[in-house]
Design a protein around this motif. Structure first.
Motif, PDB file in Angstrom:
ATOM      1  N   ASP A 252       2.062  16.495  -0.425  1.00  0.00           N
ATOM      2  CA  ASP A 252       2.951  16.562   0.734  1.00  0.00           C
ATOM      3  C   ASP A 252       3.896  15.369   0.844  1.00  0.00           C
ATOM      4  O   ASP A 252       4.740  15.334   1.740  1.00  0.00           O
ATOM      5  N   VAL A 253       3.750  14.392  -0.047  1.00  0.00           N
ATOM      6  CA  VAL A 253       4.600  13.202   0.013  1.00  0.00           C
ATOM      7  C   VAL A 253       5.993  13.547  -0.506  1.00  0.00           C
ATOM      8  O   VAL A 253       6.142  14.228  -1.526  1.00  0.00           O
ATOM      9  N   SER A 254       7.028  13.092   0.191  1.00  0.00           N
ATOM     10  CA  SER A 254       8.407  13.417  -0.168  1.00  0.00           C
ATOM     11  C   SER A 254       8.803  12.765  -1.488  1.00  0.00           C
ATOM     12  O   SER A 254       8.222  11.774  -1.920  1.00  0.00           O
ATOM     13  N   SER A 255       9.842  13.338  -2.115  1.00  0.00           N
ATOM     14  CA  SER A 255      10.335  12.801  -3.385  1.00  0.00           C
ATOM     15  C   SER A 255      10.846  11.378  -3.221  1.00  0.00           C
ATOM     16  O   SER A 255      10.666  10.536  -4.109  1.00  0.00           O
ATOM     17  N   SER A 256      11.490  11.104  -2.083  1.00  0.00           N
ATOM     18  CA  SER A 256      12.027   9.761  -1.858  1.00  0.00           C
ATOM     19  C   SER A 256      10.904   8.727  -1.756  1.00  0.00           C
ATOM     20  O   SER A 256      11.026   7.604  -2.247  1.00  0.00           O
ATOM     21  N   GLU A 257       9.795   9.126  -1.113  1.00  0.00           N
ATOM     22  CA  GLU A 257       8.668   8.201  -1.001  1.00  0.00           C
ATOM     23  C   GLU A 257       8.017   7.969  -2.357  1.00  0.00           C
ATOM     24  O   GLU A 257       7.605   6.851  -2.679  1.00  0.00           O
ATOM     25  N   LYS A 258       7.940   9.036  -3.166  1.00  0.00           N
ATOM     26  CA  LYS A 258       7.379   8.878  -4.510  1.00  0.00           C
ATOM     27  C   LYS A 258       8.251   7.959  -5.358  1.00  0.00           C
ATOM     28  O   LYS A 258       7.753   7.121  -6.114  1.00  0.00           O
ATOM     29  N   ALA A 259       9.567   8.112  -5.215  1.00  0.00           N
ATOM     30  CA  ALA A 259      10.490   7.290  -6.001  1.00  0.00           C
ATOM     31  C   ALA A 259      10.402   5.818  -5.600  1.00  0.00           C
ATOM     32  O   ALA A 259      10.622   4.923  -6.429  1.00  0.00           O
ATOM     33  N   LYS A 260      10.077   5.563  -4.345  1.00  0.00           N
ATOM     34  CA  LYS A 260       9.978   4.190  -3.858  1.00  0.00           C
ATOM     35  C   LYS A 260       8.910   3.413  -4.604  1.00  0.00           C
ATOM     36  O   LYS A 260       8.994   2.178  -4.724  1.00  0.00           O
TER      37      LYS A 260
ATOM     38  N   LEU B  67       8.463   3.189  -7.648  1.00  0.00           N
ATOM     39  CA  LEU B  67       9.024   2.543  -8.831  1.00  0.00           C
ATOM     40  C   LEU B  67       9.813   1.286  -8.473  1.00  0.00           C
ATOM     41  O   LEU B  67       9.876   0.342  -9.256  1.00  0.00           O
ATOM     42  N   ARG B  68      10.420   1.294  -7.276  1.00  0.00           N
ATOM     43  CA  ARG B  68      11.185   0.118  -6.844  1.00  0.00           C
ATOM     44  C   ARG B  68      10.259  -0.992  -6.352  1.00  0.00           C
ATOM     45  O   ARG B  68      10.502  -2.173  -6.607  1.00  0.00           O
ATOM     46  N   LYS B  69       9.236  -0.603  -5.624  1.00  0.00           N
ATOM     47  CA  LYS B  69       8.255  -1.546  -5.123  1.00  0.00           C
ATOM     48  C   LYS B  69       6.866  -1.015  -5.473  1.00  0.00           C
ATOM     49  O   LYS B  69       6.257  -0.283  -4.698  1.00  0.00           O
TER      50      LYS B  69
ATOM     51  N   VAL C 142       0.866  -1.187   0.000  1.00  0.00           N
ATOM     52  CA  VAL C 142       0.000   0.000   0.000  1.00  0.00           C
ATOM     53  C   VAL C 142       0.901   1.236   0.000  1.00  0.00           C
ATOM     54  O   VAL C 142       1.869   1.305   0.772  1.00  0.00           O
ATOM     55  N   ALA C 143       0.610   2.198  -0.859  1.00  0.00           N
ATOM     56  CA  ALA C 143       1.391   3.442  -0.919  1.00  0.00           C
ATOM     57  C   ALA C 143       0.456   4.618  -1.089  1.00  0.00           C
ATOM     58  O   ALA C 143      -0.739   4.454  -1.362  1.00  0.00           O
TER      59      ALA C 143
ATOM     60  N   ALA D   2       4.071  11.317 -15.034  1.00  0.00           N
ATOM     61  CA  ALA D   2       4.881  10.243 -14.438  1.00  0.00           C
ATOM     62  C   ALA D   2       5.090   9.139 -15.476  1.00  0.00           C
ATOM     63  O   ALA D   2       4.451   8.085 -15.442  1.00  0.00           O
ATOM     64  N   GLN D   3       6.008   9.394 -16.409  1.00  0.00           N
ATOM     65  CA  GLN D   3       6.182   8.492 -17.540  1.00  0.00           C
ATOM     66  C   GLN D   3       6.506   7.064 -17.120  1.00  0.00           C
ATOM     67  O   GLN D   3       5.992   6.104 -17.688  1.00  0.00           O
ATOM     68  N   ARG D   4       7.362   6.895 -16.112  1.00  0.00           N
ATOM     69  CA  ARG D   4       7.791   5.546 -15.712  1.00  0.00           C
ATOM     70  C   ARG D   4       6.726   4.837 -14.870  1.00  0.00           C
ATOM     71  O   ARG D   4       6.600   3.612 -14.925  1.00  0.00           O
ATOM     72  N   PHE D   5       5.966   5.614 -14.102  1.00  0.00           N
ATOM     73  CA  PHE D   5       4.967   4.983 -13.232  1.00  0.00           C
ATOM     74  C   PHE D   5       3.650   4.734 -13.962  1.00  0.00           C
ATOM     75  O   PHE D   5       2.920   3.803 -13.632  1.00  0.00           O
ATOM     76  N   ARG D   6       3.368   5.554 -14.960  1.00  0.00           N
ATOM     77  CA  ARG D   6       2.059   5.506 -15.613  1.00  0.00           C
ATOM     78  C   ARG D   6       1.726   4.120 -16.167  1.00  0.00           C
ATOM     79  O   ARG D   6       0.561   3.696 -16.137  1.00  0.00           O
TER      80      ARG D   6
END
Length: 345
Positions: free
Chosen positions: A105-113, A115-117, A99-100, A136-140
């Protein structure tokens, strides 16, 4: 339908929660959602609407094991997201579903996570969904897998610009994914249920169902007036409100300025354990107030609409509304925060 119709894993978790049964709205919604219908669920606050939507979807996810992102949970208010994520993670962590969250207000590091999980369940706002679809080209590409969309507090979106935005986004998502995903709406106060369901369903061709328990809680309302004489009006208001507080109470006002000014007047009376909750209060301070409410370690909170919607704040003994609300539905939504459990007043 009984609790024993549920998947064994879900049944064990329900027992872990200490539930002997599901609430009436959960029992009624379960077969409708499992059968694949677009569903609008209307029930008072505290009746378990979130679980009414999520439990049947989790049952389907356990059976189908779909690729992430499987479920989008959309809420119009960012203040709801942290609470919703905690509730969904309780189930997801135990069942093996990530769950994400995604909002401003969500940090950049949390958004990047993400893509990893990649999360199976994504909790977001209409604005953040638009960013994911457009930028969000990679997440879309993971949105191609969406099979279910839950729209919380759907009454907040109908006939608003944000509602129009969300309607367009859901149609774009359906076109992008090539999938007629299932749509579920949640609300405590809906006037025209058919109109709201049509708004929710959009271009979907799925059959639909309305689960409507309406606002059927017994109410005890008292109207008090404040005379604007030569004395300080805020002092008079504070004295009347103080006499009505039954801990824990929510004191709803219609602006941030009013909440701060009323809080100051209540403190001048010597009252303790009175807090403020609105959108300009820091996220950490809001969270602390919510935790104190859950523990019952509080007399009252002076709040705006940030506590109007479905944040889990435990049992509320009394709701006080200072000055009229803009609509009857808003008043009912706020009143519904009292007796935050089935069959309570």
């Amino acid at each position: 339908m009984t609790i024993y119709v549920l998947d064994d894993e879900l049944r064990k978790l329900i027992a872990e929660r200490g539930w002997n049964s599901l609430t009436p709205v959960q029992l009624k919604a379960f077969p409708e959602i499992v059968s694949g219908k677009n569903t609008l669920i209307v029930a008072p606050t505290g009746w378990g609407k979130t679980e009414a939507a999520i439990l049947p979807i989790l049952q389907l996810m356990l059976k189908e094991r779909p690729k992430p992102v499987s479920l989008l949970y959309i809420t119009p208010l960012r203040a709801l997201i942290n609470d919703i994520v905690l509730r969904l993670k309780w189930w997801g962590d135990r069942l093996g579903f990530r769950v994400a969250r995604k909002h401003g207000d969500v940090s950049s590091s949390e958004k990047a996570k993400r893509l990893r999980k990649v999360p199976h369940i994504m909790v977001t706002t209409p604005e953040s969904l638009e960013i994911d679809l457009d930028c969000a080209q990679r997440f879309r590409r993971h949105l191609l897998n969406v099979k279910w969309v839950i729209v919380d507090e759907v009454h907040e979106l109908v006939q608003s610009k944000r509602g129009t935005q969300l309607s367009v986004l859901l149609e774009r998502l359906m076109d992008f994914s090539g999938r007629d995903f299932q749509r579920i709406g949640l609300s405590a106060t809906v006037g025209d249920t058919q109109k709201v369901l049509e708004f929710l369903a959009g271009g979907s061709s799925r059959p639909f169902s309305i689960i409507n328990y309406g606002f059927n809680k017994p109410l005890k309302l008292t109207v008090k007036t404040v005379r604007d004489g030569h004395d300080d009006i805020w002092s008079n208001v504070a004295k009347i409100i103080a006499s009505s507080i039954e801990p824990p109470s929510l004191i709803f006002v219609n602006s941030r300025f009013t909440s701060e000014r009323l809080h100051e007047a209540l403190e001048e009376l010597g009252l303790s354990k009175i807090y403020v909750h609105h959108s300009s209060v820091s996220r950490d301070d809001r969270w602390r107030v919510e935790e104190k409410l859950k523990k019952g370690d509080i007399k009252a909170v002076v709040c705006t609409k940030t506590l109007e919607l479905g944040i889990d704040i435990g049992f509320i003994n009394n709701v006080i509304q200072f000055r009229p609300t803009a609509s009857v539905s808003t008043l009912l939504q706020r009143i519904g925060r009292s007796g935050h459990e089935v069959d309570s007043e």
